[in-house]
Design a protein around this motif. Structure first.
Motif, PDB file in Angstrom:
ATOM      1  N   ASP A  84       0.699  -1.199   0.037  1.00 40.78           N
ATOM      2  CA  ASP A  84       0.211   0.035   0.030  1.00 40.78           C
ATOM      3  C   ASP A  84       0.980   1.300   0.088  1.00 40.78           C
ATOM      4  OD1 ASP A  84      -2.153  -1.540   0.136  1.00 40.78           O
ATOM      5  OD2 ASP A  84      -2.575  -1.278   2.160  1.00 40.78           O
ATOM      6  N   ALA A  87       2.282   2.007  -3.308  1.00 35.30           N
ATOM      7  CA  ALA A  87       1.338   2.531  -4.329  1.00 35.30           C
ATOM      8  C   ALA A  87       1.147   3.992  -4.047  1.00 35.30           C
ATOM      9  CB  ALA A  87       0.057   1.543  -4.333  1.00 35.30           C
ATOM     10  N   GLU A  88       1.271   4.651  -2.872  1.00 37.37           N
ATOM     11  CA  GLU A  88       0.656   5.926  -2.486  1.00 37.37           C
ATOM     12  C   GLU A  88       1.918   6.908  -1.988  1.00 37.37           C
ATOM     13  OE1 GLU A  88      -0.665   5.074   2.225  1.00 37.37           O
ATOM     14  OE2 GLU A  88      -1.991   4.234   0.588  1.00 37.37           O
ATOM     15  N   THR A  89       3.157   6.383  -1.829  1.00 38.19           N
ATOM     16  CA  THR A  89       4.214   7.207  -1.426  1.00 38.19           C
ATOM     17  C   THR A  89       5.148   7.601  -2.564  1.00 38.19           C
ATOM     18  OG1 THR A  89       4.011   6.247   0.614  1.00 38.19           O
ATOM     19  CG2 THR A  89       6.018   7.226   0.145  1.00 38.19           C
ATOM     20  N   ASP A  90       5.321   8.840  -2.800  1.00 36.55           N
ATOM     21  CA  ASP A  90       6.352   9.538  -3.624  1.00 36.55           C
ATOM     22  C   ASP A  90       7.618   9.496  -2.908  1.00 36.55           C
ATOM     23  OD1 ASP A  90       4.855   9.768  -5.788  1.00 36.55           O
ATOM     24  OD2 ASP A  90       4.179  11.701  -5.237  1.00 36.55           O
TER      25      ASP A  90
END
Length: 157
Positions: A84, A87-90
């Motif tokens: 997760d 997928a959501e962390t730059d």
């Protein structure tokens, strides 16, 4: 203790970290940097303490009931949490702790391994690569750091 130049390398690495995933043992060792007492001492140490406190941390533990500043205990299994977050962390997600790293490596969730070779004999500790973990790695490069430390970078093959 790393001297100033090597310490600064780790300060810079911490500042580039978007989020850090920690096993319990590593977190307990690093929790030292959360202390307000870390505002004394050398500037390079104070800088690391600030970078550590500013970096969000997720701690994987079945025994801890609370964690310190800018940290939270993971709810759910490490593989799901890591997937997760990817997928959501730059930015850079850092994994710290031998058991956690081995678990995420088996799940294919580690994009780069950074191994610091330091000419010191410790005589103990957990191996980073467990006997039941078979990895094929491709060298990405090396970097010579101060105090005789060499950074070895690898990617999964």
């Amino acid at each position: 203790m790393p001297e100033e130049e090597l310490h600064q390398h780790f300060n810079d690495e911490m500042r580039q970290t978007s989020i850090m995933l920690c096993g319990r043992r590593l977190y307990e060792a690093m929790h030292f940097w959360d202390s307000p007492d870390r505002e004394t001492g050398a500037e390079v140490e104070r800088d690391f303490a600030r970078a550590w406190r500013e970096t969000p941390k997720i701690v994987f533990s079945t025994t801890l009931r609370e964690v310190g500043l800018n940290a939270r205990l993971a709810s759910g299994d490490a593989e799901t949490v890591a997937r997760d977050l990817k997928a959501e962390t730059d930015g850079q997600i850092v994994v710290g702790g031998a058991e956690l790293a081995a678990y995420l490596a088996r799940a294919g969730l580690i994009d780069e391994y950074r191994l610091y070779m330091h000419p010191v004999v410790l005589g103990g500790g957990k191996p980073y690569f467990h006997a039941d973990l078979s990895l094929r790695l491709t060298p990405l490069g090396t970097e010579s750091l101060s105090q005789g430390v060499t950074l070895l970078r690898y990617a999964p093959a």
